[in-house]
Motif scaffolding. Structure first.
Motif, short mmCIF file in Angstrom:
data_model
loop_
_atom_site.label_atom_id
_atom_site.label_comp_id
_atom_site.label_asym_id
_atom_site.label_seq_id
_atom_site.Cartn_x
_atom_site.Cartn_y
_atom_site.Cartn_z
N THR A 192 0.81 -1.19 0.05
CA THR A 192 -0.06 0.07 0.12
C THR A 192 0.76 1.44 0.00
O THR A 192 0.29 2.24 -0.45
CB THR A 192 -0.83 0.03 1.32
N ILE A 193 2.06 1.15 0.53
CA ILE A 193 2.91 2.47 0.57
C ILE A 193 4.16 1.82 -0.05
O ILE A 193 4.94 1.03 0.59
CB ILE A 193 3.23 3.01 1.75
N SER A 194 4.56 2.16 -1.25
CA SER A 194 5.85 1.74 -1.95
C SER A 194 7.28 2.31 -0.82
O SER A 194 7.11 3.34 -0.12
CB SER A 194 6.03 2.42 -3.39
N PRO A 195 8.14 1.64 -0.52
CA PRO A 195 9.32 1.92 -0.10
C PRO A 195 9.68 3.26 -0.20
O PRO A 195 10.11 3.99 0.77
CB PRO A 195 10.60 0.70 -0.12
N GLN A 196 9.80 3.78 -1.39
CA GLN A 196 10.22 5.08 -1.42
C GLN A 196 9.62 6.31 -1.01
O GLN A 196 10.03 7.22 -0.85
CB GLN A 196 10.72 5.23 -3.05
N PHE A 197 8.23 6.11 -0.68
CA PHE A 197 7.29 6.80 -0.36
C PHE A 197 7.08 6.79 1.16
O PHE A 197 6.19 7.79 1.68
CB PHE A 197 6.06 7.03 -0.98
N MET A 198 7.58 5.89 1.87
CA MET A 198 7.19 5.73 3.41
C MET A 198 7.80 6.84 4.03
O MET A 198 6.99 7.35 5.23
CB MET A 198 8.07 4.52 3.80
N GLN A 199 8.89 7.48 4.09
CA GLN A 199 9.37 8.60 4.76
C GLN A 199 8.18 9.72 4.61
O GLN A 199 7.92 10.33 5.53
CB GLN A 199 10.92 8.98 4.49
N PRO A 200 8.23 10.31 3.11
CA PRO A 200 7.30 11.41 3.05
C PRO A 200 5.84 11.29 3.54
O PRO A 200 5.22 12.02 4.10
CB PRO A 200 7.36 11.84 1.58
N VAL A 201 5.33 9.97 3.27
CA VAL A 201 3.95 9.79 4.00
C VAL A 201 3.92 9.81 5.47
O VAL A 201 3.14 10.47 6.10
CB VAL A 201 3.44 8.31 3.41
N HIS A 202 4.92 9.21 6.04
CA HIS A 202 5.06 9.27 7.45
C HIS A 202 5.06 10.65 8.03
O HIS A 202 4.49 11.15 9.20
CB HIS A 202 6.10 8.36 8.15
N ALA A 203 5.91 11.33 7.21
CA ALA A 203 6.28 12.88 7.80
C ALA A 203 4.97 13.79 7.48
O ALA A 203 4.62 14.47 8.63
CB ALA A 203 7.51 13.29 6.95
N SER A 204 4.11 13.48 6.57
CA SER A 204 3.08 14.11 6.44
C SER A 204 2.07 13.86 7.39
O SER A 204 1.21 14.79 8.10
CB SER A 204 2.43 13.78 5.04
N VAL A 205 1.80 12.60 7.82
CA VAL A 205 0.82 12.17 8.83
C VAL A 205 1.31 12.91 10.12
O VAL A 205 0.31 13.37 11.02
CB VAL A 205 0.63 10.56 9.03
N ALA A 206 2.56 12.78 10.49
CA ALA A 206 3.13 13.43 11.75
C ALA A 206 2.93 14.79 11.91
O ALA A 206 2.91 15.53 12.95
CB ALA A 206 4.52 12.96 12.00
N GLU A 207 2.86 15.54 10.79
CA GLU A 207 2.73 17.19 10.63
C GLU A 207 1.13 17.38 10.48
O GLU A 207 0.85 18.40 11.09
CB GLU A 207 3.21 17.53 9.48
N THR A 208 0.25 16.62 9.74
CA THR A 208 -0.93 17.18 9.41
C THR A 208 -2.10 16.34 10.13
O THR A 208 -3.18 16.44 10.38
CB THR A 208 -1.39 17.07 8.13
N GLY A 209 -1.68 14.91 10.72
CA GLY A 209 -2.68 14.24 11.47
C GLY A 209 -3.87 13.70 10.48
O GLY A 209 -3.44 13.25 9.17
N SER A 210 -4.87 13.69 11.06
CA SER A 210 -6.04 12.92 10.34
C SER A 210 -6.81 14.02 9.25
O SER A 210 -7.71 13.73 8.67
CB SER A 210 -7.26 12.78 11.37
N SER A 211 -6.19 15.15 9.23
CA SER A 211 -6.91 15.99 8.32
C SER A 211 -6.07 16.14 7.11
O SER A 211 -6.19 17.01 5.84
CB SER A 211 -6.64 17.58 9.00
N GLY A 212 -5.02 15.78 6.87
CA GLY A 212 -4.05 15.87 5.70
C GLY A 212 -4.43 14.93 4.62
O GLY A 212 -5.20 14.01 4.62
N VAL A 213 -3.69 15.08 3.52
CA VAL A 213 -3.98 13.99 2.36
C VAL A 213 -3.50 12.69 2.47
O VAL A 213 -3.92 11.76 1.83
CB VAL A 213 -3.29 14.84 1.21
#
Length: 343
Positions: A192-213
């Motif tokens: 569901t998350i390719s390895p190359q996208f794991m860091q930016p996806v986690h960073a986005s969730v940690a910054e925007t929580g349940s309201s982000g893309v």
């Protein structure tokens, strides 16, 4: 480190190898699950006929684990050994480098020592000509299951270490008939998350929580949505007190390692840095207090204009296969403050 320095350091560590084994004897061995995988390397097909046709064997991986953990322990003993910090940092790469440096500087060169249990090894089957092989080990560190990843460039170094969170278990790692794991490519689309996208996806969730893309891609928890809630709360509090506050996560150049799990998903290991900046916006007598955790780097209790704190965090996340779509779950973490500056 020059070759002669390396040989001298290994001789120094040799005296504690037996002790390291004795220390780990009373630690419960981790469950016999499987092997490991990385983003930068191309895995050899699991149909390779012989374990000798691999970049690193499981026996070699066991030797690397013992050598590096024993040498690291030797250097952590407080002494006047010339160049001790340089040698300790030279055992590391990736996110472990700033964490190792901070461990020494923040404790007056007396970092904590660890008791290691026997490792379960997860070794990807890389081609013999692979230039950057790596492998993962699961071992108890002071009685707590910890995932370690070792990577080789000119030589082997420790790249990542993350403790399994309470209640979490390592997912079963897929292994071939000879016990070797499969490494996922950076753009693997079977999860569901390719390895190359794991860091930016986690960073986005940690910054925007349940309201982000990226909401819903990574499960809620103390290292994802709860961090976002903390950042939002502190930003509002700082504004009310006359300060500006922001906290940003980034991947920097930290490597990513991904192993195929038995259910078709992936165990992805990676690091993120977190930079938190507080700035005064009003009169110059509105000082910024320096937290106790940063006093080893800043020789002041307050700052007049700006405080910048940099943390390094290492994670392991279980990512489901596309066929079983669901939220990825952070199952292991370690990290802390690695740099602090201010004016």
């Amino acid at each position: 480190m020059r070759a002669y320095g390396r040989r001298w350091l290994l001789a120094l560590a040799a005296g504690v190898l037996a002790g390291a084994g004795a220390c780990s004897a009373d630690a419960a061995p981790p469950p016999p699950t499987s092997s490991a995988a990385a983003v930068s390397a191309t895995p050899t097909p699991s149909s390779s006929p012989s374990p000798s046709l691999v970049a690193v064997t499981k026996a070699e991986a066991a030797e690397v684990f013992t050598e590096i953990t024993a040498t690291d322990d030797t250097l952590r003993v407080k002494s006047d050994l010339d160049g001790r910090l340089r040698m300790a940092v030279d055992l590391t790469t990736g996110g472990q480098t700033p964490l190792s440096l901070a461990a020494y500087l923040s404790t007056d060169y007396a970092p904590p020592r660890y008791r290691w249990g026997a490792p379960a090894l997860f070794v990807p089957r890389f081609r013999p000509d692979e230039q950057a092989p790596w492998f993962t080990a699961l071992a108890t560190r002071d009685g707590r299951p910890t995932l370690l990843t070792f990577a080789r460039s000119d030589r082997w170094r420790l790249s990542s270490a993350a403790e399994l969170l309470p209640g979490q278990k390592l997912p079963e790692i897929a292994e071939d008939a000879e016990g070797y794991a499969t490494a996922l490519s950076p753009d693997d689309k079977s999860v569901t998350i390719s390895p190359q996208f794991m860091q930016p996806v986690h960073a986005s969730v940690a910054e925007t929580g349940s309201s982000g893309v990226t909401a819903g891609l990574v499960a809620a928890g103390p290292y994802t949505t709860e961090v976002a809630e903390q950042i939002a709360s502190l930003r509002e509090q700082a504004k009310a007190d006359g300060f500006s506050y922001d906290s940003i996560f980034s991947a920097d150049s930290f490597p990513v390692y991904a192993l195929r799990t038995a259910d078709g998903g992936a165990l992805i290991q990676y690091s993120l840095s977190r930079t938190t900046t507080t700035t005064t916006k009003t009169a110059e007598d509105d000082y910024i207090p320096v937290p106790d955790a940063a006093r080893w780097a800043i020789n002041s209790t307050v700052l007049r204009r700006t405080l910048r704190l940099v943390e390094t965090h290492q994670y392991a996340t279980a990512v489901p296969p596309i066929a079983k779509a669901g939220a990825a779950a952070v199952i292991a973490h370690d990290g802390g403050l690695t740099r602090a500056t201010g004016t």
